[in-house]
Design a protein around this motif. Structure first.
Motif, PDB file in Angstrom:
ATOM      1  N   LYS A   1       0.799  -1.243   0.000  1.00 20.08           N
ATOM      2  CA  LYS A   1       0.000   0.000   0.000  1.00 20.08           C
ATOM      3  C   LYS A   1       0.822   1.280   0.000  1.00 20.08           C
ATOM      4  CE  LYS A   1      -3.772  -2.565   2.037  1.00 20.08           C
ATOM      5  NZ  LYS A   1      -4.378  -3.036   3.280  1.00 20.08           N
ATOM      6  N   TYR A   2       2.168   1.100   0.097  1.00 12.86           N
ATOM      7  CA  TYR A   2       3.028   2.284   0.054  1.00 12.86           C
ATOM      8  C   TYR A   2       4.158   2.006  -0.930  1.00 12.86           C
ATOM      9  CZ  TYR A   2       0.416   3.198   4.375  1.00 12.86           C
ATOM     10  OH  TYR A   2      -0.595   3.381   5.302  1.00 12.86           O
ATOM     11  N   PRO A   3       3.796   1.842  -2.212  1.00 12.00           N
ATOM     12  CA  PRO A   3       4.793   1.454  -3.220  1.00 12.00           C
ATOM     13  C   PRO A   3       5.917   2.464  -3.387  1.00 12.00           C
ATOM     14  CG  PRO A   3       2.709   2.082  -4.264  1.00 12.00           C
ATOM     15  CD  PRO A   3       2.451   2.035  -2.797  1.00 12.00           C
ATOM     16  N   TRP A   4       5.702   3.665  -2.839  1.00  7.92           N
ATOM     17  CA  TRP A   4       6.735   4.710  -2.975  1.00  7.92           C
ATOM     18  C   TRP A   4       7.916   4.476  -2.019  1.00  7.92           C
ATOM     19  CZ3 TRP A   4       7.415   7.439   1.575  1.00  7.92           C
ATOM     20  CH2 TRP A   4       6.361   7.397   2.487  1.00  7.92           C
ATOM     21  N   ILE A   5       7.735   3.518  -1.064  1.00  9.00           N
ATOM     22  CA  ILE A   5       8.831   3.222  -0.124  1.00  9.00           C
ATOM     23  C   ILE A   5       9.751   2.164  -0.735  1.00  9.00           C
ATOM     24  CG2 ILE A   5       9.421   2.307   2.161  1.00  9.00           C
ATOM     25  CD1 ILE A   5       6.682   3.249   3.150  1.00  9.00           C
ATOM     26  N   ASP A   6      11.055   2.476  -0.814  1.00  2.00           N
ATOM     27  CA  ASP A   6      12.037   1.509  -1.314  1.00  2.00           C
ATOM     28  C   ASP A   6      12.052   0.297  -0.370  1.00  2.00           C
ATOM     29  OD1 ASP A   6      15.543   1.710  -2.292  1.00  2.00           O
ATOM     30  OD2 ASP A   6      14.284  -0.015  -1.796  1.00  2.00           O
ATOM     31  N   GLU A   7      11.697  -0.892  -0.909  1.00  3.02           N
ATOM     32  CA  GLU A   7      11.541  -2.108  -0.103  1.00  3.02           C
ATOM     33  C   GLU A   7      12.790  -2.463   0.696  1.00  3.02           C
ATOM     34  OE1 GLU A   7       8.864  -5.251  -2.492  1.00  3.02           O
ATOM     35  OE2 GLU A   7       9.932  -6.042  -0.758  1.00  3.02           O
ATOM     36  N   ARG A   8      13.946  -2.008   0.188  1.00  7.51           N
ATOM     37  CA  ARG A   8      15.186  -2.340   0.928  1.00  7.51           C
ATOM     38  C   ARG A   8      15.145  -1.745   2.338  1.00  7.51           C
ATOM     39  NH1 ARG A   8      19.318  -0.210  -3.527  1.00  7.51           N
ATOM     40  NH2 ARG A   8      17.585   1.277  -3.668  1.00  7.51           N
ATOM     41  N   GLY A   9      14.293  -0.689   2.489  1.00  3.38           N
ATOM     42  CA  GLY A   9      14.193  -0.039   3.801  1.00  3.38           C
ATOM     43  C   GLY A   9      13.455  -0.886   4.820  1.00  3.38           C
ATOM     44  N   LEU A  10      12.828  -1.992   4.361  1.00  5.58           N
ATOM     45  CA  LEU A  10      12.018  -2.808   5.275  1.00  5.58           C
ATOM     46  C   LEU A  10      12.825  -3.939   5.909  1.00  5.58           C
ATOM     47  CD1 LEU A  10       8.726  -3.016   3.174  1.00  5.58           C
ATOM     48  CD2 LEU A  10       9.531  -1.202   4.716  1.00  5.58           C
ATOM     49  N   GLN A  11      14.119  -3.971   5.606  1.00  6.60           N
ATOM     50  CA  GLN A  11      14.953  -5.078   6.092  1.00  6.60           C
ATOM     51  C   GLN A  11      14.900  -5.192   7.616  1.00  6.60           C
ATOM     52  OE1 GLN A  11      16.016  -7.530   4.583  1.00  6.60           O
ATOM     53  NE2 GLN A  11      17.077  -8.434   6.328  1.00  6.60           N
ATOM     54  N   TYR A  12      14.765  -4.032   8.278  1.00  2.70           N
ATOM     55  CA  TYR A  12      14.751  -4.055   9.747  1.00  2.70           C
ATOM     56  C   TYR A  12      13.615  -4.946  10.244  1.00  2.70           C
ATOM     57  CZ  TYR A  12      14.439  -3.003  14.585  1.00  2.70           C
ATOM     58  OH  TYR A  12      14.402  -3.164  15.942  1.00  2.70           O
ATOM     59  N   PHE A  13      12.435  -4.786   9.667  1.00  7.80           N
ATOM     60  CA  PHE A  13      11.268  -5.541  10.145  1.00  7.80           C
ATOM     61  C   PHE A  13      11.394  -7.031   9.795  1.00  7.80           C
ATOM     62  CE2 PHE A  13       9.651  -1.716  11.541  1.00  7.80           C
ATOM     63  CZ  PHE A  13       9.537  -0.782  10.523  1.00  7.80           C
ATOM     64  N   ARG A  14      12.016  -7.285   8.652  1.00  2.00           N
ATOM     65  CA  ARG A  14      12.197  -8.704   8.280  1.00  2.00           C
ATOM     66  C   ARG A  14      13.124  -9.382   9.305  1.00  2.00           C
ATOM     67  NH1 ARG A  14       9.742  -8.855   3.464  1.00  2.00           N
ATOM     68  NH2 ARG A  14       9.956  -7.101   2.011  1.00  2.00           N
ATOM     69  N   LYS A  15      14.138  -8.669   9.745  1.00  5.56           N
ATOM     70  CA  LYS A  15      15.084  -9.215  10.735  1.00  5.56           C
ATOM     71  C   LYS A  15      14.380  -9.431  12.075  1.00  5.56           C
ATOM     72  CE  LYS A  15      19.404 -10.332  11.727  1.00  5.56           C
ATOM     73  NZ  LYS A  15      19.938 -11.607  11.213  1.00  5.56           N
ATOM     74  N   ARG A  16      13.445  -8.530  12.425  1.00  3.88           N
ATOM     75  CA  ARG A  16      12.727  -8.698  13.700  1.00  3.88           C
ATOM     76  C   ARG A  16      11.914  -9.989  13.703  1.00  3.88           C
ATOM     77  NH1 ARG A  16      15.112  -6.983  17.498  1.00  3.88           N
ATOM     78  NH2 ARG A  16      13.340  -7.471  18.796  1.00  3.88           N
ATOM     79  N   LEU A  17      11.501 -10.453  12.532  1.00  5.88           N
ATOM     80  CA  LEU A  17      10.707 -11.697  12.470  1.00  5.88           C
ATOM     81  C   LEU A  17      11.511 -12.871  13.032  1.00  5.88           C
ATOM     82  CD1 LEU A  17       9.009 -11.383   8.965  1.00  5.88           C
ATOM     83  CD2 LEU A  17       7.852 -11.373  11.191  1.00  5.88           C
ATOM     84  N   GLN A  18      12.860 -12.777  12.928  1.00  3.26           N
ATOM     85  CA  GLN A  18      13.718 -13.849  13.490  1.00  3.26           C
ATOM     86  C   GLN A  18      14.083 -13.514  14.943  1.00  3.26           C
ATOM     87  OE1 GLN A  18      17.288 -13.628  11.172  1.00  3.26           O
ATOM     88  NE2 GLN A  18      16.188 -13.646   9.226  1.00  3.26           N
ATOM     89  N   LEU A  19      14.443 -12.236  15.192  1.00  3.01           N
ATOM     90  CA  LEU A  19      15.033 -11.891  16.490  1.00  3.01           C
ATOM     91  C   LEU A  19      13.983 -11.836  17.600  1.00  3.01           C
ATOM     92  CD1 LEU A  19      17.611  -9.110  15.456  1.00  3.01           C
ATOM     93  CD2 LEU A  19      18.017 -11.557  15.835  1.00  3.01           C
TER      94      LEU A  19
END
Ligand code: AHQ
Length: 244
Positions: free
Chosen positions: A169-187
């Motif tokens: 829903k926010y295609p204007w955000i560069d997806e690489r910026g979401l890496q933090y949240f992907r890492k939280r899924l493990q941590l």
């Protein structure tokens, strides 16, 4: 069973059930700001305000965890807990860390990272909520401070919801910026598992169990208060029940 004893029993049912009930009632996945984020209705300015203010929370987490580390009774527990600090600060040898990832998120939503690091967008209520969390960690018995981190029991579902919403829903955000949240899924699950094990093993009296439940309620209020401030400051609506 006498009435008072029955009441005590009901209040002090299984500790995990009580902790989960706190999340079900008060975790910030239900906050209007998150509901608007997931619905795709936040403006770029509102998202930027959230990222800039959450930076202060992220940079304070390793300070909070170092406070708890200093209160842990033995090397075995410190070896587990120190991972959290390195997860956020990164290391001298390799750099990295969650704070660096959060700055990548700031760039991805169009913020100047110097503004973020200089805290020029930091709201008073965000500072007070986060500083209150750090002081709590410094001053509470270690098992109670550890219990306050158990909002992470509820974080993975929220992270998944958030990643899906930001991508779709926010295609204007560069997806690489979401890496933090992907890492939280493990941590987050790793951290919650050890924190919960310690709390269940060491909160053995009704008083300590009550203190751990109150610690989680306090932490939910920290997270909720931050979003209240951001919602109001960036004009995303009211924080209480909708006006009739
Ligand atoms: O990014 C988050 C994080 O690093 C932590 C550490 C943990 C703690 O020790 O209190 N809590 C926490 C959380 C993070 N992200 C929040 C979010 O909504 O992005 C959620 C928060 C949590 O629920 O614990």
């Amino acid at each position: 069973m006498a009435t008072r004893e029955a009441e005590r029993f009901s209040e002090t049912g299984d500790l995990l059930d009580r902790l989960r009930a706190v999340g079900a009632a008060r975790y910030h996945d239900k906050h209007p700001f998150h509901l608007k984020m997931h619905a795709g209705v936040l403006t770029p300015a509102q998202l930027r305000g959230w990222v800039a203010n959450r930076y202060y929370y992220q940079k304070s987490i390793p300070i909070k965890d170092a406070a708890i580390l200093s209160n842990l009774p033995d090397r075995e527990r410190r070896r587990v807990w120190i991972r959290r600090i390195l997860d956020h600060d990164g290391t001298l040898e390799h750099g990295g860390g969650g704070i660096e990832s959060w700055l990548a998120l700031a760039r991805a939503v169009g913020l100047d990272e110097r503004d973020v690091m200089q805290e020029s967008l930091l709201l008073p209520a965000t500072r007070f909520a986060v500083d209150g969390y750090v002081t709590f960690a410094r001053t509470q018995p270690w098992v109670v401070a550890v219990a306050s981190s158990l909002t992470e029991l509820f974080a993975p579902d929220l992270m998944s919801q958030r990643i899906d919403a930001l991508v779709e829903k926010y295609p204007w955000i560069d997806e690489r910026g979401l890496q933090y949240f992907r890492k939280r899924l493990q941590l987050a699950p790793r951290d919650a598992e050890s924190a919960l094990e310690w709390v269940r093993a060491f909160a053995t009296t009704p008083e300590l169990k009550d203190a751990c439940v109150r610690a989680l309620e306090f932490k939910c209020d920290v997270l909720w208060a931050m979003l209240d401030a951001i919602l109001l400051a960036y004009g995303a609506g009211t924080t209480g029940p909708q006006e009739s």
